[in-house]
Write an enzyme that holds these catalytic residues in place. Structure first.
Site, PDB file in Angstrom:
ATOM      1  N   ARG A  78       5.729 -35.285  -2.791  1.00  0.00           N
ATOM      2  CA  ARG A  78       4.503 -34.534  -2.506  1.00  0.00           C
ATOM      3  C   ARG A  78       3.329 -35.499  -2.313  1.00  0.00           C
ATOM      4  NH1 ARG A  78       4.249 -30.887  -7.358  1.00  0.00           N
ATOM      5  NH2 ARG A  78       2.221 -30.378  -6.449  1.00  0.00           N
ATOM      6  N   LYS A 100      -7.304 -19.595  21.644  1.00  0.00           N
ATOM      7  CA  LYS A 100      -6.171 -20.134  22.423  1.00  0.00           C
ATOM      8  C   LYS A 100      -6.054 -21.652  22.343  1.00  0.00           C
ATOM      9  CE  LYS A 100      -6.259 -19.717  27.049  1.00  0.00           C
ATOM     10  NZ  LYS A 100      -5.904 -19.110  28.336  1.00  0.00           N
ATOM     11  N   ASN A 110      -3.328 -22.946  42.422  1.00  0.00           N
ATOM     12  CA  ASN A 110      -4.474 -23.682  41.896  1.00  0.00           C
ATOM     13  C   ASN A 110      -4.178 -24.038  40.447  1.00  0.00           C
ATOM     14  OD1 ASN A 110      -7.017 -24.465  40.949  1.00  0.00           O
ATOM     15  ND2 ASN A 110      -7.609 -22.332  40.570  1.00  0.00           N
ATOM     16  N   ARG A 121      -4.200 -12.887  25.901  1.00  0.00           N
ATOM     17  CA  ARG A 121      -2.768 -12.665  26.114  1.00  0.00           C
ATOM     18  C   ARG A 121      -1.883 -13.249  25.001  1.00  0.00           C
ATOM     19  NH1 ARG A 121      -3.337 -14.838  32.195  1.00  0.00           N
ATOM     20  NH2 ARG A 121      -5.248 -15.646  31.268  1.00  0.00           N
ATOM     21  N   THR A 135     -14.776 -18.566  34.352  1.00  0.00           N
ATOM     22  CA  THR A 135     -14.714 -20.026  34.495  1.00  0.00           C
ATOM     23  C   THR A 135     -15.914 -20.553  35.296  1.00  0.00           C
ATOM     24  OG1 THR A 135     -13.167 -19.598  36.320  1.00  0.00           O
ATOM     25  CG2 THR A 135     -12.224 -20.309  34.226  1.00  0.00           C
TER      26      THR A 135
HETATM   27  C1  UD1 Z   1      -7.371 -19.962  36.040  1.00  0.00           C
HETATM   28  C2  UD1 Z   1      -7.746 -19.879  37.511  1.00  0.00           C
HETATM   29  C3  UD1 Z   1      -6.474 -19.739  38.351  1.00  0.00           C
HETATM   30  C4  UD1 Z   1      -5.541 -20.885  38.059  1.00  0.00           C
HETATM   31  C5  UD1 Z   1      -5.260 -20.985  36.567  1.00  0.00           C
HETATM   32  C6  UD1 Z   1      -4.492 -22.251  36.268  1.00  0.00           C
HETATM   33  C7  UD1 Z   1      -9.928 -18.776  37.523  1.00  0.00           C
HETATM   34  C8  UD1 Z   1     -10.683 -17.530  37.835  1.00  0.00           C
HETATM   35  N1  UD1 Z   1      -8.619 -18.733  37.727  1.00  0.00           N
HETATM   36  O1  UD1 Z   1      -6.784 -18.714  35.695  1.00  0.00           O
HETATM   37  O2  UD1 Z   1      -6.797 -19.738  39.734  1.00  0.00           O
HETATM   38  O3  UD1 Z   1      -4.343 -20.724  38.785  1.00  0.00           O
HETATM   39  O4  UD1 Z   1      -6.488 -21.048  35.813  1.00  0.00           O
HETATM   40  O5  UD1 Z   1      -4.116 -22.334  34.917  1.00  0.00           O
HETATM   41  O6  UD1 Z   1     -10.527 -19.768  37.135  1.00  0.00           O
HETATM   42  N2  UD1 Z   1     -12.757 -20.286  30.029  1.00  0.00           N
HETATM   43  C9  UD1 Z   1     -14.021 -20.575  29.607  1.00  0.00           C
HETATM   44  N3  UD1 Z   1     -15.005 -19.646  29.752  1.00  0.00           N
HETATM   45  C10 UD1 Z   1     -14.766 -18.433  30.317  1.00  0.00           C
HETATM   46  C11 UD1 Z   1     -13.465 -18.147  30.765  1.00  0.00           C
HETATM   47  C12 UD1 Z   1     -12.475 -19.099  30.623  1.00  0.00           C
HETATM   48  O7  UD1 Z   1     -14.281 -21.659  29.086  1.00  0.00           O
HETATM   49  O8  UD1 Z   1     -15.709 -17.654  30.422  1.00  0.00           O
HETATM   50  C13 UD1 Z   1     -11.692 -21.310  29.851  1.00  0.00           C
HETATM   51  C14 UD1 Z   1     -10.495 -20.792  29.074  1.00  0.00           C
HETATM   52  O9  UD1 Z   1     -10.660 -21.027  27.685  1.00  0.00           O
HETATM   53  C15 UD1 Z   1      -9.354 -21.617  29.631  1.00  0.00           C
HETATM   54  C16 UD1 Z   1      -9.820 -21.943  31.050  1.00  0.00           C
HETATM   55  O10 UD1 Z   1     -11.194 -21.661  31.110  1.00  0.00           O
HETATM   56  O11 UD1 Z   1      -9.160 -22.805  28.919  1.00  0.00           O
HETATM   57  C17 UD1 Z   1      -9.087 -21.106  32.104  1.00  0.00           C
HETATM   58  O12 UD1 Z   1      -9.314 -19.736  31.834  1.00  0.00           O
HETATM   59  P1  UD1 Z   1      -8.124 -18.687  31.886  1.00  0.00           P
HETATM   60  O13 UD1 Z   1      -8.652 -17.376  31.494  1.00  0.00           O
HETATM   61  O14 UD1 Z   1      -6.953 -19.198  31.161  1.00  0.00           O
HETATM   62  O15 UD1 Z   1      -7.840 -18.675  33.462  1.00  0.00           O
HETATM   63  P2  UD1 Z   1      -6.485 -18.277  34.183  1.00  0.00           P
HETATM   64  O16 UD1 Z   1      -6.345 -16.812  34.167  1.00  0.00           O
HETATM   65  O17 UD1 Z   1      -5.363 -19.059  33.617  1.00  0.00           O
HETATM   66 CA    CA Z   2      -5.038 -20.338  31.841  1.00  0.00          CA
END
Ligand code: UD1
Ligand code: CA
Length: 488
Positions: free
Chosen positions: A359, A40, A195, A33, A98
């Site tokens: 510098r 990110k 959450n 996004r 996650t």
């Molecule tokens: C997630 C939560 C959501 C919560 C929100 C809070 C899930 C499914 N949803 O959504 O309920 O409200 O965070 O901010 O968990 N990441 C990995 N490996 C992966 C996918 C993600 O390490 O395979 C890491 C991302 O880099 C990030 C974090 O996990 O730092 C959260 O992932 P992100 O995709 O941002 O989840 P949200 O959509 O924000």
């Molecule tokens: Ca997030």
């Protein structure tokens, strides 16, 4: 008499006195996004990568050896950016959600009783809140504890579903499930308790049940959030604890969210400095990075940027439009408007600017002056020396009490190599001189104005390096009269 402590297996859930706690930081995602070529978690807020903030906070709770950062997208870049923190890394080669991130960390987390999971993209979380989450989890003897928050606009976050139709009743902490935005019913979307993406897990329970996660959801991913429902169905306890400050859990999924976090961090930084006795006028116009330090009674005027690891002493005045990066400034220094400094050092009582450009590698001594439109690079300038106007001083060693006249230039570059200029204590360089390096001006020597100096000048000598002036008496008058004659 106190009962002797029973030894328990490391992974026991029956609340050992001091649970061995690991922190897992999820940082493997791409951050689609943000529409960026950079991962990110390496986007910067408060002047450093988002992930670096989360790691710094985690280190206040457990030692670096108990921190595991899960990396995947651009793993090597991410690892390199934060390797200096001493944490461990776990590779999630394919990012399948996650839940999958935590599955991958299984082996790394053997031997811990409690696993605290943090989101690598939510940098405002405090150590105090993480400790509260962990303590509450221990106290509740839960399998999973969710850090939740009430948001006015919960859009995009997972919602915390509590037992009973009426949602979370007064004092009730037990959680039934977490529902992601895309899967939520219109009724569930109205729930404002979200959450945060921060959790504490009982390690044994987590890995006993994590295999039950499925990818049957709109993203086709393993959601860690689904562990709430998994545990609930297995009659394991899931609880939530709400943060008192909902701002702490904000994530950075979009550019708009990222700049909100940045503004919050910087304002918090200004407040911290004000608290420590620094005056900052119009703080919302100043950009001060998280790791900057400033001494008491220093005054920072509007539109100043203090970046990186800059340290400023007490009783200084930093005037408007100055941009100071990774520099050390002593006490009682005045930095006049528009001064740019990078990787430089300035001694106590020195005066810089307006519009000086220091510098990298500039080392300006105590009480020295560097003035208008003076550019310096890799120089050492001794105590009380002055270069007040329009100069370029590069690759130079300048002693104490040296006077550098307006327009002096060190010619340090021959097109291939850089050469050193040495100006010893008490020397006087007349205005508009060019010093062709390598060259040395001896102690107490004078260089006449407009000289081009190509050879060393001995101590206490006068060097003239210019054509002798010739005067033609009456020349101008004769020219004017000849002109008049022609015009007649
Ligand atoms: C997630 C939560 C959501 C919560 C929100 C809070 C899930 C499914 N949803 O959504 O309920 O409200 O965070 O901010 O968990 N990441 C990995 N490996 C992966 C996918 C993600 O390490 O395979 C890491 C991302 O880099 C990030 C974090 O996990 O730092 C959260 O992932 P992100 O995709 O941002 O989840 P949200 O959509 O924000
Ligand atoms: Ca997030």
């Amino acid at each position: 008499m106190a009962k002797p402590l029973k030894t328990k297996p490391k992974s026991s859930r029956s609340s050992p006195q001091r649970p061995r706690i690991a922190i897992a930081i999820m940082a493997a995602g791409k951050g689609t996004r943000l529409k960026s070529k950079h991962p990110k978690v390496l986007h910067e807020v408060g002047g450093k990568p988002i992930l670096a903030h989360v790691i710094a906070t985690a280190k206040k709770v457990v030692p670096a050896r108990d921190i595991f950062v899960i990396i995947g997208h651009e793993a090597e870049r991410v690892r390199e950016a934060v390797a200096g923190t001493g944490v461990n890394f776990v590779l999630q080669a394919e990012q399948r959600g996650t839940g999958h991130a935590i599955m991958v960390a299984r082996e790394a987390l053997v031997g811990y009783d409690q696993v605290i999971v943090l989101s690598g993209d939510a940098p405002l979380i405090t150590a105090e809140t993480i400790r509260k989450l962990s303590d509450f989890h221990t106290l509740q003897k839960a399998a999973m504890t969710v850090l939740s928050a009430d948001l006015d606009d919960p859009f995009g976050y997972g919602r915390v579903i509590c037992q009973g139709a009426g949602g979370r009743a007064e004092g009730r902490v037990e959680v039934q499930a977490i529902v992601e935005e895309k899967s939520a019913t219109p009724q569930q979307k109205k729930i404002r308790e979200i959450n945060s993406g921060f959790y504490a897990f009982d390690a044994a329970a987590l890995y006993q049940h994590i295999g039950r996660l499925s990818t049957a959801n709109p993203h086709g991913e393993y959601y860690l959030t689904d562990m709430a429902g998994v545990f609930h169905r297995a009659r394991q306890k899931v609880v939530a604890i709400k943060t008192s400050d909902a701002g702490e859990v904000l994530g950075s999924n979009t550019r708009a969210e990222t700049i909100v976090l940045d503004a919050r961090l910087r304002l918090a930084k200004c407040r911290e400095l004000l608290e420590q006795g620094v005056t900052i006028f119009y703080p919302h116009t100043c950009v001060i990075d998280s790791d900057v330090e400033v001494g008491a009674d220093t005054v920072i005027e509007p539109f100043v940027q203090l970046l990186g690891y800059t340290k400023i002493g007490a009783d200084c005045r930093i005037r408007s439009y100055s941009v100071i990066t990774n520099s050390l400034i002593g006490e009682r220094v005045t930095v006049k408007p528009g001064t740019i400094m990078e990787d430089s050092r300035v001694g106590a009582g020195a005066v810089l600017g307006p519009y000086s450009h220091l510098r990298p590698g500039s080392d300006v001594g105590e009480g020295a002056h560097v003035g208008n439109f003076v550019e310096t690079k890799k120089i050492k300038m001794g105590k009380g020396s002055k270069a007040n106007h329009l100069s370029y001083l590069g690759d130079a060693e300048i002693g104490e009490d040296v006077n550098i006249g307006a327009g002096t230039i060190t010619c340090n570059y021959d097109g291939v190599n850089k050469h050193q200029t040495v100006i010893e204590d008490g020397a006087f360089i007349g205005s508009d001189s060019t010093l062709v390096a390598p060259v040395k001006i001896g102690r107490g020597a004078y260089v006449a104005a407009a000289s081009c100096i190509t050879e060393d000048v001995p101590a206490d000598a006068l060097a003239l390096g210019r054509a002798r002036q010739s005067v033609k008496e009456g020349w101008a008058r004769e020219k004017r009269e000849a002109q008049k004659e022609r015009n007649r």
